[in-house]
Design a protein around this motif. Structure first.
Motif: not given
Length: 221
Positions: A117-131
């Protein structure tokens, strides 16, 4: 005469409302396309779905793009079936709980799940910023990850009894059943990703078989 004028005005207002609605719908559609292109789910020139987009198209949840990105992470390849179930549960449970600030569980989730799950943090941030940039911030509420109950899911998928998991949590039967059923439903969807994520279908089937016990089996079609 007055009635005719009122009727024409009403028709004009309806037409203007329909036009405004069409513009809003089109703008939302373009926002979604922009997000998909920015995050590598769709090719900009041809609008062809790329691997991430094909995964998102194949699943059904509150934020398919986020779930598809999570499932596509290489970190999931090393998880055991119970650990995979725990990770899916951590992604699914945030919108299921009636009392998000008062829950507890004594079951601890595996370190491997935490690391994945920690590896997913950059992906989550990218999706958050894009949305957010696209004006679709309302989707961000489904980006949260909640590890507090992932250990319960891992225990149930690992063979613990219903009495055991219910004895060590503040959740009631209804919330627990919803958490397990939603997790099992996503695992079931993952078993059909043979072309997109073939390395996950085996562990997903094993996790689903382990979770498909009463009372959860009565809730999962």
């Amino acid at each position: 005469v007055a009635a005719k004028r009122l009727l024409k005005r009403a028709q004009r207002l309806v037409a203007e409302a329909d036009q405004a609605q069409n513009v809003t719908t089109w703008n939302s559609f373009m926002d979604v396309l922009g997000i998909l292109v920015q995050l590598g789910a769709m090719e900009q020139s041809s609008l062809r779905l790329l691997p991430l987009g094909r995964v998102a198209r194949s699943i059904n949840c509150n934020n398919e793009l986020w779930m598809a990105a999570a499932l596509s992470s290489p970190g999931l390849m090393s998880l055991s079936p119970p650990q995979l179930a725990a990770l899916v549960g951590a992604l699914q449970c945030t919108d299921l709980l009636k009392r998000p600030m008062s829950i507890w569980s004594s079951f601890q989730v595996s370190d491997a799940v935490v690391a994945a799950l920690e590896e997913l943090e950059p992906v989550m941030e990218a999706i958050y910023n894009a949305q957010t940039a696209a004006g679709q911030a309302r989707w961000n509420e489904h980006l949260a990850v909640d590890l507090r109950l992932a250990g319960l899911v891992e225990a149930w998928a690992g063979g613990a009894s219903w009495q055991e998991v219910m004895a060590d949590t503040s959740l009631d039967d209804g919330d627990m059943a919803r958490l397990m059923a939603r997790t099992a439903d996503m695992l079931k969807q993952m078993t059909f990703l043979d072309e997109q994520l073939p390395y996950l279908t085996g562990p997903a089937r094993a996790a689903l078989r382990a979770m498909d016990r009463k009372p959860i089996s009565d809730l999962v079609a």
